[in-house]
Structures are given as C-alpha cells and as structure tokens.
Design a protein around this motif. Sequence first.
Motif, PDB file in Angstrom:
ATOM      1  N   ILE A 218       0.771   4.457   8.210  1.00 14.16           N
ATOM      2  CA  ILE A 218       0.617   4.931   6.916  1.00 14.16           C
ATOM      3  C   ILE A 218      -0.225   6.128   7.216  1.00 14.16           C
ATOM      4  CG2 ILE A 218      -0.716   4.374   4.821  1.00 14.16           C
ATOM      5  CD1 ILE A 218       0.296   1.678   5.185  1.00 14.16           C
ATOM      6  N   SER A 219      -1.479   6.442   7.927  1.00 14.22           N
ATOM      7  CA  SER A 219      -2.118   7.323   8.316  1.00 14.22           C
ATOM      8  C   SER A 219      -1.224   8.508   8.670  1.00 14.22           C
ATOM      9  CB  SER A 219      -3.102   6.952   9.269  1.00 14.22           C
ATOM     10  OG  SER A 219      -4.213   8.023   9.557  1.00 14.22           O
ATOM     11  N   ASP A 220      -0.466   8.191   9.634  1.00 17.54           N
ATOM     12  CA  ASP A 220       0.535   9.326  10.072  1.00 17.54           C
ATOM     13  C   ASP A 220       1.227   9.860   8.978  1.00 17.54           C
ATOM     14  OD1 ASP A 220       1.915  10.846  12.049  1.00 17.54           O
ATOM     15  OD2 ASP A 220       3.543   9.317  12.060  1.00 17.54           O
ATOM     16  N   TYR A 221       1.903   9.174   8.227  1.00 14.75           N
ATOM     17  CA  TYR A 221       2.573   9.853   6.948  1.00 14.75           C
ATOM     18  C   TYR A 221       1.983  10.649   6.071  1.00 14.75           C
ATOM     19  CZ  TYR A 221       7.000   8.061   9.157  1.00 14.75           C
ATOM     20  OH  TYR A 221       8.091   7.594  10.040  1.00 14.75           O
ATOM     21  N   ALA A 222       0.559  10.095   5.960  1.00 11.28           N
ATOM     22  CA  ALA A 222      -0.291  10.684   5.031  1.00 11.28           C
ATOM     23  C   ALA A 222      -0.782  11.817   5.487  1.00 11.28           C
ATOM     24  CB  ALA A 222      -1.366   9.638   4.625  1.00 11.28           C
ATOM     25  N   ASP A 223      -0.877  12.156   6.615  1.00  5.59           N
ATOM     26  CA  ASP A 223      -1.364  13.350   7.262  1.00  5.59           C
ATOM     27  C   ASP A 223      -0.354  14.334   7.102  1.00  5.59           C
ATOM     28  OD1 ASP A 223      -3.897  12.329   7.833  1.00  5.59           O
ATOM     29  OD2 ASP A 223      -3.400  11.923   9.883  1.00  5.59           O
ATOM     30  N   ARG A 224       0.831  13.820   7.519  1.00  8.01           N
ATOM     31  CA  ARG A 224       2.215  15.001   7.308  1.00  8.01           C
ATOM     32  C   ARG A 224       2.530  15.081   5.967  1.00  8.01           C
ATOM     33  NH1 ARG A 224       7.058  12.242  11.029  1.00  8.01           N
ATOM     34  NH2 ARG A 224       5.746  11.225  12.645  1.00  8.01           N
ATOM     35  N   ILE A 225       2.189  14.412   5.035  1.00  6.80           N
ATOM     36  CA  ILE A 225       2.497  14.865   3.692  1.00  6.80           C
ATOM     37  C   ILE A 225       1.507  15.910   3.369  1.00  6.80           C
ATOM     38  CG2 ILE A 225       2.169  13.863   1.304  1.00  6.80           C
ATOM     39  CD1 ILE A 225       3.111  11.275   2.270  1.00  6.80           C
ATOM     40  N   THR A 226       0.344  15.898   3.587  1.00  5.62           N
ATOM     41  CA  THR A 226      -0.768  16.785   3.290  1.00  5.62           C
ATOM     42  C   THR A 226      -0.372  18.164   3.733  1.00  5.62           C
ATOM     43  OG1 THR A 226      -2.145  16.581   5.175  1.00  5.62           O
ATOM     44  CG2 THR A 226      -2.661  15.157   3.287  1.00  5.62           C
ATOM     45  N   HIS A 227       0.723  18.431   4.609  1.00  8.89           N
ATOM     46  CA  HIS A 227       1.158  19.687   5.068  1.00  8.89           C
ATOM     47  C   HIS A 227       2.081  20.149   3.968  1.00  8.89           C
ATOM     48  CE1 HIS A 227      -0.354  19.549   9.123  1.00  8.89           C
ATOM     49  NE2 HIS A 227       0.043  18.420   9.176  1.00  8.89           N
ATOM     50  N   TYR A 228       2.214  19.455   3.070  1.00  5.28           N
ATOM     51  CA  TYR A 228       3.117  19.842   2.120  1.00  5.28           C
ATOM     52  C   TYR A 228       2.607  19.878   0.623  1.00  5.28           C
ATOM     53  CZ  TYR A 228       6.817  18.684   5.509  1.00  5.28           C
ATOM     54  OH  TYR A 228       7.395  19.035   6.744  1.00  5.28           O
ATOM     55  N   MET A 229       1.633  19.127   0.409  1.00  7.89           N
ATOM     56  CA  MET A 229       1.058  19.007  -0.992  1.00  7.89           C
ATOM     57  C   MET A 229      -0.230  18.189  -0.755  1.00  7.89           C
ATOM     58  SD  MET A 229       3.521  16.083  -2.918  1.00  7.89           S
ATOM     59  CE  MET A 229       3.692  14.591  -2.074  1.00  7.89           C
ATOM     60  N   PRO A 230      -1.219  18.318  -1.662  1.00  6.82           N
ATOM     61  CA  PRO A 230      -2.470  17.566  -1.392  1.00  6.82           C
ATOM     62  C   PRO A 230      -2.107  16.219  -1.900  1.00  6.82           C
ATOM     63  CG  PRO A 230      -2.653  19.465  -3.235  1.00  6.82           C
ATOM     64  CD  PRO A 230      -1.214  19.451  -2.967  1.00  6.82           C
ATOM     65  N   PHE A 231      -2.615  15.092  -0.962  1.00  8.79           N
ATOM     66  CA  PHE A 231      -2.164  13.880  -1.219  1.00  8.79           C
ATOM     67  C   PHE A 231      -3.265  12.896  -0.733  1.00  8.79           C
ATOM     68  CE2 PHE A 231      -0.459   9.884   0.937  1.00  8.79           C
ATOM     69  CZ  PHE A 231       0.436   9.581  -0.026  1.00  8.79           C
ATOM     70  N   ASP A 232      -3.909  12.095  -1.553  1.00  9.50           N
ATOM     71  CA  ASP A 232      -4.715  10.956  -1.142  1.00  9.50           C
ATOM     72  C   ASP A 232      -4.279   9.805  -1.316  1.00  9.50           C
ATOM     73  OD1 ASP A 232      -7.045  12.604  -0.323  1.00  9.50           O
ATOM     74  OD2 ASP A 232      -7.263  13.309  -2.638  1.00  9.50           O
ATOM     75  N   ILE A 233      -5.320   8.717  -0.454  1.00  8.77           N
ATOM     76  CA  ILE A 233      -4.910   7.522  -0.926  1.00  8.77           C
ATOM     77  C   ILE A 233      -5.980   6.714  -1.156  1.00  8.77           C
ATOM     78  CG2 ILE A 233      -4.500   5.340   0.206  1.00  8.77           C
ATOM     79  CD1 ILE A 233      -2.509   6.499   2.220  1.00  8.77           C
ATOM     80  N   VAL A 234      -6.300   6.041  -2.319  1.00  8.16           N
ATOM     81  CA  VAL A 234      -7.218   5.482  -2.925  1.00  8.16           C
ATOM     82  C   VAL A 234      -7.046   3.993  -2.940  1.00  8.16           C
ATOM     83  CG1 VAL A 234      -8.708   5.139  -5.025  1.00  8.16           C
ATOM     84  CG2 VAL A 234      -7.953   7.262  -4.595  1.00  8.16           C
ATOM     85  N   THR A 235      -7.980   3.288  -2.368  1.00  9.79           N
ATOM     86  CA  THR A 235      -8.070   1.766  -2.193  1.00  9.79           C
ATOM     87  C   THR A 235      -8.750   0.836  -2.981  1.00  9.79           C
ATOM     88  OG1 THR A 235      -7.276   1.932   0.241  1.00  9.79           O
ATOM     89  CG2 THR A 235      -7.950  -0.152  -0.540  1.00  9.79           C
ATOM     90  N   ILE A 236      -8.324   0.147  -3.784  1.00  9.57           N
ATOM     91  CA  ILE A 236      -9.285  -0.636  -4.617  1.00  9.57           C
ATOM     92  C   ILE A 236      -9.372  -1.871  -3.998  1.00  9.57           C
ATOM     93  CG2 ILE A 236      -9.172  -1.708  -6.922  1.00  9.57           C
ATOM     94  CD1 ILE A 236      -7.468   0.365  -8.072  1.00  9.57           C
ATOM     95  N   PRO A 237     -10.476  -2.285  -3.809  1.00  3.94           N
ATOM     96  CA  PRO A 237     -10.883  -3.553  -3.058  1.00  3.94           C
ATOM     97  C   PRO A 237     -10.221  -4.883  -3.741  1.00  3.94           C
ATOM     98  CG  PRO A 237     -13.135  -2.439  -3.632  1.00  3.94           C
ATOM     99  CD  PRO A 237     -11.931  -1.585  -4.544  1.00  3.94           C
ATOM    100  N   GLU A 238      -9.898  -5.711  -2.778  1.00  2.00           N
ATOM    101  CA  GLU A 238      -9.450  -6.880  -3.345  1.00  2.00           C
ATOM    102  C   GLU A 238     -10.500  -7.803  -4.152  1.00  2.00           C
ATOM    103  OE1 GLU A 238      -7.454  -9.529  -0.367  1.00  2.00           O
ATOM    104  OE2 GLU A 238      -6.424  -7.887   0.422  1.00  2.00           O
ATOM    105  N   LEU A 239     -10.044  -8.435  -5.010  1.00  5.75           N
ATOM    106  CA  LEU A 239     -11.017  -9.242  -5.746  1.00  5.75           C
ATOM    107  C   LEU A 239     -11.461 -10.331  -4.718  1.00  5.75           C
ATOM    108  CD1 LEU A 239      -8.969  -9.681  -9.060  1.00  5.75           C
ATOM    109  CD2 LEU A 239     -10.978  -8.107  -8.498  1.00  5.75           C
ATOM    110  N   LYS A 240     -12.727 -10.783  -5.088  1.00  4.97           N
ATOM    111  CA  LYS A 240     -13.374 -12.040  -4.355  1.00  4.97           C
ATOM    112  C   LYS A 240     -13.270 -12.981  -5.382  1.00  4.97           C
ATOM    113  CE  LYS A 240     -15.302  -9.180  -1.371  1.00  4.97           C
ATOM    114  NZ  LYS A 240     -14.088  -8.649  -0.449  1.00  4.97           N
ATOM    115  N   ASN A 241     -13.235 -14.251  -4.592  1.00  4.90           N
ATOM    116  CA  ASN A 241     -13.313 -15.739  -5.169  1.00  4.90           C
ATOM    117  C   ASN A 241     -12.021 -15.800  -6.371  1.00  4.90           C
ATOM    118  OD1 ASN A 241     -15.725 -16.211  -3.812  1.00  4.90           O
ATOM    119  ND2 ASN A 241     -16.919 -14.966  -5.713  1.00  4.90           N
ATOM    120  N   THR A 242     -10.957 -15.305  -5.626  1.00  2.00           N
ATOM    121  CA  THR A 242      -9.757 -15.493  -6.698  1.00  2.00           C
ATOM    122  C   THR A 242      -9.209 -16.962  -6.988  1.00  2.00           C
ATOM    123  OG1 THR A 242      -8.261 -15.096  -5.021  1.00  2.00           O
ATOM    124  CG2 THR A 242      -9.015 -12.953  -6.200  1.00  2.00           C
TER     125      THR A 242
END
Length: 156
Positions: free
Chosen positions: A20-44
């Motif tokens: 995922i990191s490799d492809y995300a880095d490659r994508i940034t050569h073509y357009m601005p791209f970010d990955i935002v991770t929302i933490p998993e919920l606790k005590n589900t």
Amino acid sequence: MKTILILVGKTTDKHFQAGISDYADRITHYMPFDIVTIPELKNTKSLSEEQQKTMESELILKQLQPSDTLVLLDEHGKELRSIELAKWLEQKQQTARRLVFVIGGPYGFSEAVYNRANEKLSLSKLTFSHQMVRLVFTEQIYRACTIIKGEPYHHE
C-alpha cells in the motif's frame, strides 16, 4: 485535485502495509494523494453492528469537507474495468476539488454515509479482506494514473 483514501482501522499485515505504501508513493507522482486512517473502535463486543457502523460513520463524516466528492468502496457499487476507472478518474480530475474514497469497517457504512456519498464503486463481486482491498485499490488507482498518462504499466 487532491485525492484522499480513508480507511477504518489500520492495516496490520506488514506485507500489505509495504504494498500500500509503495503504490501510495507512486500515486503521488501523478496527483496529491493521502491516506487517512480512522482508528478502530475499542470495546466493540458490547456494541451492535448498527452501533459500530454509526460510530465509525461519525468519524468518517468528520473527515469530509462540504464540497468533497465522496466515493464509497462498496459491494453494491458500480464495477469498472481498469480502462474505465482511468476515464472515470480523469473526468473527476476535471470536476472535483477533493476526491475522497472510503473503505469502511467490517460491517460497512451507516445510512448517513450512504446518503452523503456521491458514488459507490465495487472492486469485484468476490469478497476480499479489508487488508487486501486496500492493496488492490491503491494499485488500481496507480494503474489508472499510468493509463491516463499513456505509460506502459497497463497492457490491454
């Protein structure tokens, strides 16, 4: 156009993380791209599926700006071939200021997120793990970028 991929829960497998990191880095050569991770919920364990979807969806919606084009990766979404995804992405680059993709949690999305979404895309009729979907989707975005630029990565 800025492109953002929102993920619910972190990617735990180091091999998927690396890809995922490799492809995300490659994508940034073509357009601005970010990955935002929302933490998993606790005590589900004490929460119903619906409660989990609602809580995750609140966190997803907090990440959005009013003008965002929101695209959900969803099993009931539209399936595109890679060439079609490239054409779709190229069209979005002309019309969207921020294109936000979301890969939801294990139970999907709440009605609030479905109602906010502009579109839904499906990667396949097959079921994949969330970890795998992240890798496959980032690769497909990279592939679409190379198709748009006429580069030789994609063969058809």
